[in-house]
Design an enzyme around this catalytic site. Structure first.
Site, mmCIF file in Angstrom:
data_model
loop_
_atom_site.group_PDB
_atom_site.id
_atom_site.type_symbol
_atom_site.label_atom_id
_atom_site.label_comp_id
_atom_site.label_asym_id
_atom_site.label_seq_id
_atom_site.Cartn_x
_atom_site.Cartn_y
_atom_site.Cartn_z
ATOM 1 N N GLU A 265 70.927 54.200 -32.463
ATOM 2 C CA GLU A 265 71.575 52.933 -32.127
ATOM 3 C C GLU A 265 70.540 51.897 -31.678
ATOM 4 O O GLU A 265 70.483 51.536 -30.512
ATOM 5 C CB GLU A 265 72.650 53.144 -31.060
ATOM 6 C CG GLU A 265 72.352 54.364 -30.224
ATOM 7 C CD GLU A 265 73.365 54.716 -29.201
ATOM 8 O OE1 GLU A 265 74.474 55.062 -29.621
ATOM 9 O OE2 GLU A 265 73.042 54.662 -28.015
ATOM 10 N N PRO A 266 69.752 51.437 -32.611
ATOM 11 C CA PRO A 266 68.705 50.481 -32.260
ATOM 12 C C PRO A 266 69.246 49.068 -32.059
ATOM 13 O O PRO A 266 70.141 48.622 -32.774
ATOM 14 C CB PRO A 266 67.790 50.505 -33.495
ATOM 15 C CG PRO A 266 68.695 50.894 -34.627
ATOM 16 C CD PRO A 266 69.763 51.776 -34.039
ATOM 17 N N CYS A 334 65.800 24.802 -10.702
ATOM 18 C CA CYS A 334 65.297 24.536 -9.360
ATOM 19 C C CYS A 334 65.093 25.824 -8.577
ATOM 20 O O CYS A 334 65.759 26.108 -7.584
ATOM 21 C CB CYS A 334 66.216 23.553 -8.657
ATOM 22 S SG CYS A 334 66.070 21.951 -9.444
ATOM 23 N N TYR A 362 68.228 40.479 -26.483
ATOM 24 C CA TYR A 362 68.450 40.283 -25.044
ATOM 25 C C TYR A 362 67.968 38.916 -24.569
ATOM 26 O O TYR A 362 67.460 38.779 -23.458
ATOM 27 C CB TYR A 362 67.792 41.409 -24.222
ATOM 28 C CG TYR A 362 68.201 42.771 -24.732
ATOM 29 C CD1 TYR A 362 69.497 43.236 -24.516
ATOM 30 C CD2 TYR A 362 67.325 43.561 -25.460
ATOM 31 C CE1 TYR A 362 69.897 44.464 -25.018
ATOM 32 C CE2 TYR A 362 67.723 44.791 -25.967
ATOM 33 C CZ TYR A 362 69.004 45.232 -25.743
ATOM 34 O OH TYR A 362 69.402 46.429 -26.237
HETATM 35 C C1 LIG Z 1 71.270 49.024 -25.011
HETATM 36 C C2 LIG Z 1 71.598 50.252 -25.721
HETATM 37 C C3 LIG Z 1 70.962 50.550 -26.943
HETATM 38 C C4 LIG Z 1 69.903 49.676 -27.571
HETATM 39 O O1 LIG Z 1 68.662 49.799 -26.983
HETATM 40 P P1 LIG Z 1 67.371 49.049 -27.592
HETATM 41 O O2 LIG Z 1 66.278 49.332 -26.656
HETATM 42 O O3 LIG Z 1 67.710 47.594 -27.684
HETATM 43 O O4 LIG Z 1 67.152 49.600 -28.952
HETATM 44 C C5 LIG Z 1 71.352 51.701 -27.576
HETATM 45 N N1 LIG Z 1 72.302 52.520 -27.051
HETATM 46 C C6 LIG Z 1 72.929 52.251 -25.901
HETATM 47 C C7 LIG Z 1 73.964 53.182 -25.387
HETATM 48 C C8 LIG Z 1 72.593 51.126 -25.194
HETATM 49 O O5 LIG Z 1 73.205 50.876 -24.021
#
Ligand SMILES: *Cc1c(COP(=O)(O)O)cnc(C)c1O
Length: 421
Positions: A265-266, A334, A362
């Site tokens: 899950e990138p 500020c 992000y």
């Molecule tokens: C944020 C998140 C990701 C993605 O992480 P990256 O560092 O952006 O690749 C994958 N899995 C879960 C569960 C997350 O919370």
């Protein structure tokens, strides 16, 4: 790996001119390139599934692009699930991987047909008792600490994420008593994968855990792919990881007796380098020790440098051949909001456009209205053309959810104000 650029300074300057500044720009070709690169690295695996982590960059145009590439979607809130459905993902193409959300929110996602990932025993027991027929993936915390000089820790012992591997006996008892069906094993540690052997070691723990379940469909290795932000940064060697993990995964499938899906899950890996943030220099201010370049933005638009100490490369695209000098790039909020301290940048004049690299992941998704500023527009660069995919906010956006109770504070008459009875 290739330094892959499809946009040049002139393209970016034109976008800043057309859509105003500050503005976010995303290059679709770079996203597609990264997606294919990761897919190719795992070409030895029969069933591979990439689930793009929506929280990195959640514009619907980006989600649609991911869907068109065959990606699934990793979501952490019911709202991200709804965005994914709106973007055209099938419910089964979405996995809900929240932390610390209510049972009700998980049930809501399950009712939409989305795959569920549970990361604590309390909710697992409650969900399993009420819905034993709905398959569930479990998030494991492997507690791998790299020894020696490596600084990687994969799911440290006090992390709030995942079910500890030391709780597997309890987990198995819940599964047995509720007769629920576990369809996946998952880990996501949040750490950068720099040492591939450490990652492989954590994977072994997942394989060991997986052997306890007979009906698995997939093993999800989460993310942690590191991309370079500044000169000299190491990035995850996905090709080497692909070779090593694929071999091990295929062996495991043989052992397990079934072809499983290998999932990732990138977020950052797919979109970070595709993003550019363009901001104009309002003022160049020389103090006794520092030259500040103050831009028309702040941590309301890009908070990573202040929040994580992240270093984003900053290029003066208005004067790319100018003499290099040291600048501290600061925002207009500020409070102290420093984007970069003594960063070498081609000579800056007021009115120049600075380009922040790695602004895809992000950045926009963490933007706010602090100091009552508007969030910037987003532009997608696709096949050599710019497309507006989110408008700049307006004053209406700032006030539309506010409820006016002005009658509570009706102005006293002039006399009362003067203390005259
Ligand atoms: C944020 C998140 C990701 C993605 O992480 P990256 O560092 O952006 O690749 C994958 N899995 C879960 C569960 C997350 O919370």
């Amino acid at each position: 790996m290739p330094n892959y650029e499809t946009m040049n300074n002139a393209d970016l300057l034109k976008i800043a001119k057309t859509y105003g500044d500050p503005v976010y720009v995303y290059d679709s070709e770079k996203i597609i390139f990264q997606f294919n690169r990761l897919t190719n690295a795992f070409s030895d695996v029969k069933r591979l599934k990439l689930n793009y982590a929506a929280k990195a960059l959640n514009n619907i145009a980006i989600l649609k692009l991911m869907n068109s590439l065959g990606s699934g979607l990793d979501t952490v809130s019911i709202q991200e699930v709804q965005l994914g459905l709106l973007a055209g993902f099938k419910p089964q193409g979405i996995i809900f991987t929240p932390n610390g959300v209510s049972l009700e929110e998980i049930e809501e996602a399950a009712a939409l047909g989305v795959r569920i990932n549970i990361d604590n025993l309390s909710i697992l027991e409650q969900f399993g008792s009420k819905h034993p027929k709905i398959p569930v993936c479990i998030r494991i915390n492997p507690h791998v600490m790299a020894g020696g000089n490596s600084k990687i820790s994969v799911g440290h012992i006090d992390s709030k994420f995942g079910i500890s591997i030391h709780q597997i006996p309890h987990l198995l008892r819940i599964v047995e008593l509720t007769k629920m069906n576990i369809n996946g094993i998952h880990m996501h540690t949040g750490s950068d994968i720099l040492d591939i052997d450490v990652f492989i070691y954590a994977s072994e723990i997942l394989f060991e855990t997986a052997k306890n379940f007979k009906n698995l469909d997939f093993i999800d290795f989460g993310s942690g792919f590191k991309v370079p932000y500044k000169e000299g940064d190491i990035e995850t060697n996905v090709e080497e990881l692909g070779k090593k993990l694929s071999t091990r995964f295929n062996e495991f499938c043989t052992e397990y007796g079934r072809e499983l899906t290998l999932a990732f899950e990138p977020g950052k890996f797919l979109v970070s380098e595709a993003g550019f943030f363009l901001a104009k220099v309002n003022v160049v201010k020389q103090t006794t020790s520092t030259v500040f370049a103050g831009i028309d933005s702040g941590f309301n638009h890009l908070i990573r440098p202040m929040f994580y100490g992240a270093i984003h490369r900053i290029i003066n695209i208005s004067n790319p051949d100018g003499r290099e000098r040291y600048y501290s790039v600061v925002g207009y909020i500020c409070e102290t909001d420093t984007f970069a301290n003594n960063h070498r940048i081609n000579e800056i004049s007021e009115g120049d456009i600075l380009c922040f690299k790695n602004a895809g992941a992000y950045c926009y998704t963490m933007a706010s209205n602090y100091n009552s500023r508007f969030r910037p527009p987003e532009v997608l660069w696709h096949k050599g053309k710019a497309h507006l995919i989110r408008e700049r906010e307006s004053f209406d956006d700032l006030v539309k959810n506010q409820v006016d109770v002005g009658e509570l504070f009706a102005k006293k008459s002039e006399k009362a104000h003067m203390g005259v009875k």
